[in-house]
Design a protein around this motif. Structure first.
Motif, mmCIF file in Angstrom:
data_model
loop_
_atom_site.group_PDB
_atom_site.id
_atom_site.type_symbol
_atom_site.label_atom_id
_atom_site.label_comp_id
_atom_site.label_asym_id
_atom_site.label_seq_id
_atom_site.Cartn_x
_atom_site.Cartn_y
_atom_site.Cartn_z
ATOM 1 N N SER A 174 0.835 -1.204 0.000
ATOM 2 C CA SER A 174 0.000 0.000 0.000
ATOM 3 C C SER A 174 0.866 1.247 0.000
ATOM 4 O O SER A 174 0.524 2.252 -0.640
ATOM 5 N N ARG A 175 1.993 1.205 0.689
ATOM 6 C CA ARG A 175 2.901 2.353 0.696
ATOM 7 C C ARG A 175 3.570 2.523 -0.670
ATOM 8 O O ARG A 175 3.789 3.647 -1.127
ATOM 9 N N MET A 176 3.907 1.428 -1.295
ATOM 10 C CA MET A 176 4.464 1.494 -2.647
ATOM 11 C C MET A 176 3.443 2.068 -3.625
ATOM 12 O O MET A 176 3.782 2.914 -4.463
ATOM 13 N N ASN A 177 2.197 1.636 -3.496
ATOM 14 C CA ASN A 177 1.149 2.160 -4.377
ATOM 15 C C ASN A 177 0.999 3.667 -4.212
ATOM 16 O O ASN A 177 0.867 4.409 -5.197
ATOM 17 N N LEU A 178 1.009 4.142 -2.965
ATOM 18 C CA LEU A 178 0.862 5.571 -2.702
ATOM 19 C C LEU A 178 2.038 6.345 -3.295
ATOM 20 O O LEU A 178 1.853 7.412 -3.893
ATOM 21 N N ALA A 179 3.245 5.816 -3.135
ATOM 22 C CA ALA A 179 4.421 6.492 -3.685
ATOM 23 C C ALA A 179 4.337 6.582 -5.200
ATOM 24 O O ALA A 179 4.568 7.646 -5.790
ATOM 25 N N ILE A 180 4.009 5.478 -5.831
ATOM 26 C CA ILE A 180 3.915 5.456 -7.296
ATOM 27 C C ILE A 180 2.848 6.431 -7.781
ATOM 28 O O ILE A 180 3.071 7.224 -8.698
ATOM 29 N N ASN A 181 1.672 6.375 -7.157
ATOM 30 C CA ASN A 181 0.562 7.234 -7.594
ATOM 31 C C ASN A 181 0.884 8.712 -7.378
ATOM 32 O O ASN A 181 0.524 9.563 -8.200
ATOM 33 N N THR A 182 1.551 9.036 -6.286
ATOM 34 C CA THR A 182 1.834 10.433 -5.954
ATOM 35 C C THR A 182 2.779 11.076 -6.954
ATOM 36 O O THR A 182 2.618 12.253 -7.313
ATOM 37 N N ILE A 183 3.764 10.333 -7.408
ATOM 38 C CA ILE A 183 4.761 10.944 -8.296
ATOM 39 C C ILE A 183 4.524 10.600 -9.763
ATOM 40 O O ILE A 183 5.389 10.849 -10.614
ATOM 41 N N THR A 184 3.350 10.058 -10.065
ATOM 42 C CA THR A 184 2.997 9.790 -11.459
ATOM 43 C C THR A 184 2.286 10.991 -12.066
ATOM 44 O O THR A 184 1.375 11.561 -11.461
ATOM 45 N N ARG A 185 2.719 11.402 -13.247
ATOM 46 C CA ARG A 185 2.083 12.485 -13.997
ATOM 47 C C ARG A 185 1.732 11.944 -15.380
ATOM 48 O O ARG A 185 2.524 12.012 -16.307
ATOM 49 N N GLY A 186 0.569 11.333 -15.508
ATOM 50 C CA GLY A 186 0.207 10.706 -16.774
ATOM 51 C C GLY A 186 1.135 9.544 -17.060
ATOM 52 O O GLY A 186 1.255 8.609 -16.271
ATOM 53 N N ALA A 187 1.808 9.619 -18.219
ATOM 54 C CA ALA A 187 2.760 8.566 -18.571
ATOM 55 C C ALA A 187 4.106 8.753 -17.895
ATOM 56 O O ALA A 187 4.981 7.886 -17.987
ATOM 57 N N ASP A 188 4.289 9.880 -17.207
ATOM 58 C CA ASP A 188 5.531 10.171 -16.498
ATOM 59 C C ASP A 188 5.466 9.505 -15.130
ATOM 60 O O ASP A 188 4.756 9.986 -14.232
ATOM 61 N N ARG A 189 6.175 8.402 -14.952
ATOM 62 C CA ARG A 189 6.088 7.644 -13.710
ATOM 63 C C ARG A 189 7.414 6.969 -13.422
ATOM 64 O O ARG A 189 8.298 6.930 -14.285
ATOM 65 N N PRO A 190 7.599 6.444 -12.231
ATOM 66 C CA PRO A 190 8.857 5.745 -11.942
ATOM 67 C C PRO A 190 9.098 4.606 -12.922
ATOM 68 O O PRO A 190 8.163 3.924 -13.336
ATOM 69 N N ASP A 191 10.367 4.418 -13.294
ATOM 70 C CA ASP A 191 10.690 3.303 -14.176
ATOM 71 C C ASP A 191 11.654 2.319 -13.531
ATOM 72 O O ASP A 191 12.068 1.345 -14.170
ATOM 73 N N ILE A 192 12.006 2.541 -12.270
ATOM 74 C CA ILE A 192 12.753 1.559 -11.491
ATOM 75 C C ILE A 192 12.517 1.828 -10.005
ATOM 76 O O ILE A 192 12.419 2.991 -9.580
ATOM 77 N N ILE A 193 12.375 0.759 -9.244
ATOM 78 C CA ILE A 193 12.255 0.827 -7.796
ATOM 79 C C ILE A 193 13.421 0.040 -7.219
ATOM 80 O O ILE A 193 13.636 -1.115 -7.586
ATOM 81 N N VAL A 194 14.185 0.680 -6.337
ATOM 82 C CA VAL A 194 15.383 0.063 -5.794
ATOM 83 C C VAL A 194 15.250 -0.040 -4.280
ATOM 84 O O VAL A 194 15.023 0.966 -3.602
ATOM 85 N N GLY A 195 15.373 -1.251 -3.749
ATOM 86 C CA GLY A 195 15.278 -1.448 -2.313
ATOM 87 C C GLY A 195 16.510 -2.118 -1.748
ATOM 88 O O GLY A 195 17.195 -2.877 -2.442
ATOM 89 N N ASP A 196 16.804 -1.839 -0.468
ATOM 90 C CA ASP A 196 17.904 -2.524 0.195
ATOM 91 C C ASP A 196 17.395 -3.854 0.752
ATOM 92 O O ASP A 196 16.260 -4.266 0.511
ATOM 93 N N LEU A 197 18.218 -4.548 1.504
ATOM 94 C CA LEU A 197 17.856 -5.874 1.994
ATOM 95 C C LEU A 197 16.571 -5.860 2.809
ATOM 96 O O LEU A 197 15.708 -6.727 2.657
ATOM 97 N N THR A 198 16.423 -4.866 3.696
ATOM 98 C CA THR A 198 15.254 -4.820 4.565
ATOM 99 C C THR A 198 13.980 -4.573 3.775
ATOM 100 O O THR A 198 13.004 -5.323 3.864
ATOM 101 N N MET A 199 13.955 -3.519 2.978
ATOM 102 C CA MET A 199 12.742 -3.142 2.254
ATOM 103 C C MET A 199 12.413 -4.144 1.161
ATOM 104 O O MET A 199 11.247 -4.474 0.933
ATOM 105 N N PHE A 200 13.432 -4.637 0.467
ATOM 106 C CA PHE A 200 13.185 -5.638 -0.561
ATOM 107 C C PHE A 200 12.656 -6.923 0.075
ATOM 108 O O PHE A 200 11.807 -7.611 -0.499
ATOM 109 N N GLY A 201 13.147 -7.223 1.278
ATOM 110 C CA GLY A 201 12.648 -8.391 1.992
ATOM 111 C C GLY A 201 11.181 -8.266 2.349
ATOM 112 O O GLY A 201 10.411 -9.228 2.220
ATOM 113 N N TYR A 202 10.758 -7.083 2.809
ATOM 114 C CA TYR A 202 9.339 -6.845 3.080
ATOM 115 C C TYR A 202 8.515 -7.045 1.815
ATOM 116 O O TYR A 202 7.436 -7.638 1.838
#
Length: 303
Positions: A174-202
């Motif tokens: 749900s937090r990832m969804n909020l982050a993606i939606n907040t910084i999306t401007r039409g087709a302008d959106r994140p094209d990579i998500i990078v996590g460390d061991l802790t966050m990627f593990g979650y």
């Protein structure tokens, strides 16, 4: 050693998921000079837009819509050495190269690790000589501090998205969804998500067998990755340094760059003889920085 110049740069790029992505999208920019690295910003709409009819007067007043961020060059070096005795024991240039091979490999690994640390740092290491990394550009507190010479406290357009709520496998999607939606401007959106061991593990723990999470072809296959909302989610722990712990970055690489000097992009220099030693030194040098032209389109969540 000069013929290995491209190999040094490739080795560093391919061992960092973000740099690999920036390379893939053409965001590693090579410069021939310049006192600083300047990135033009497009931060406001043109106020002269208007609907009109017939002979109605158009608004031709000057509109201030562009500015620029200015980043300093950062420099680094690692040295490969050979003693005079070792050099004389190995005749011919190829024999010397063979002798230096393991030391070159070690130098490449060192440069790769240190640049990776810099990419995820806050830029304060080595008395502020380190790369201006993601922890500075995509800050935990985006309302303060200068990035590219622009003070985020004074300009709201120069603030990235940040969410520091407590994170677990139960709420990370749900937090990832909020982050993606907040910084999306039409087709302008994140094209990579990078996590460390802790966050990627979650994130991994949250994967539901009924949902479609597929392996990503958007990042080099040597990285552990998934695709979420058609965005590659990559594990990149930056050699485990403490400054990256408990962070997941949402990055739009249309506005993120790795700017380097074409004459110092992990470039091995010709061997030099110290005046007070019977030895040869082969420095490998780097000059560049991580830069951004739109912080609003970048985001971070922390645990």
């Amino acid at each position: 050693m000069c013929h290995r110049s491209g190999e040094f740069a490739d080795n560093v790029t391919k061992k960092n998921a973000l740099l690999q992505k920036l390379s893939d999208v053409g965001a590693i920019k090579k410069h021939s000079g310049g006192r600083t690295i300047v990135k033009e910003l497009d931060y406001a709409e043109n106020s002269t837009f208007k609907y009109y009819s017939g002979y109605e007067t158009l608004d031709v007043s000057a509109a201030e819509v562009l500015s620029a961020a200015e980043y300093n060059w950062r420099q680094a070096a690692v040295a490969v050495t050979i003693s005079g005795l070792e050099e004389r024991q190995n005749s011919g240039s190829e024999a010397v190269i063979n002798l230096l091979s393991s030391r070159i490999t070690n130098a490449m690994r060192t440069m790769s690790n240190k640049v990776s640390e810099g990419i995820y740092s806050d830029g304060t290491g080595t008395s502020g000589k380190q790369i201006d990394g993601l922890k500075a550009i995509v800050a935990d507190d985006p309302t303060t501090g200068e990035v590219g010479g622009i003070n985020a406290a004074n300009f709201s357009f120069w603030r990235n998205y940040a969410d520091s709520a407590a994170t677990s496998a139960g709420n990370i999607l749900s937090r990832m969804n909020l982050a993606i939606n907040t910084i999306t401007r039409g087709a302008d959106r994140p094209d990579i998500i990078v996590g460390d061991l802790t966050m990627f593990g979650y994130f991994q723990s949250a994967l539901d067998v009924n949902q479609r999470f597929t392996s990503s072809d958007s990042v080099d296959g040597s990285f552990v990755s998934y695709s979420y909302q058609n965005i590659p989610v990559v594990l990149d722990d930056a050699t485990g340094i403490s400054t990256t712990h408990n962070r997941m970055y949402f990055l739009n690489t249309d506005y993120l760059f790795f700017d380097v000097h074409q004459g110092a992009y992990m470039t091995p220099l010709e061997g030099m003889r110290p005046t007070n030693q019977d030895a040869m030194v082969f420095p490998i040098i780097f000059q560049g920085n991580l830069t951004c032209s739109n912080r609003e389109q970048q985001g971070v969540i922390t645990a």
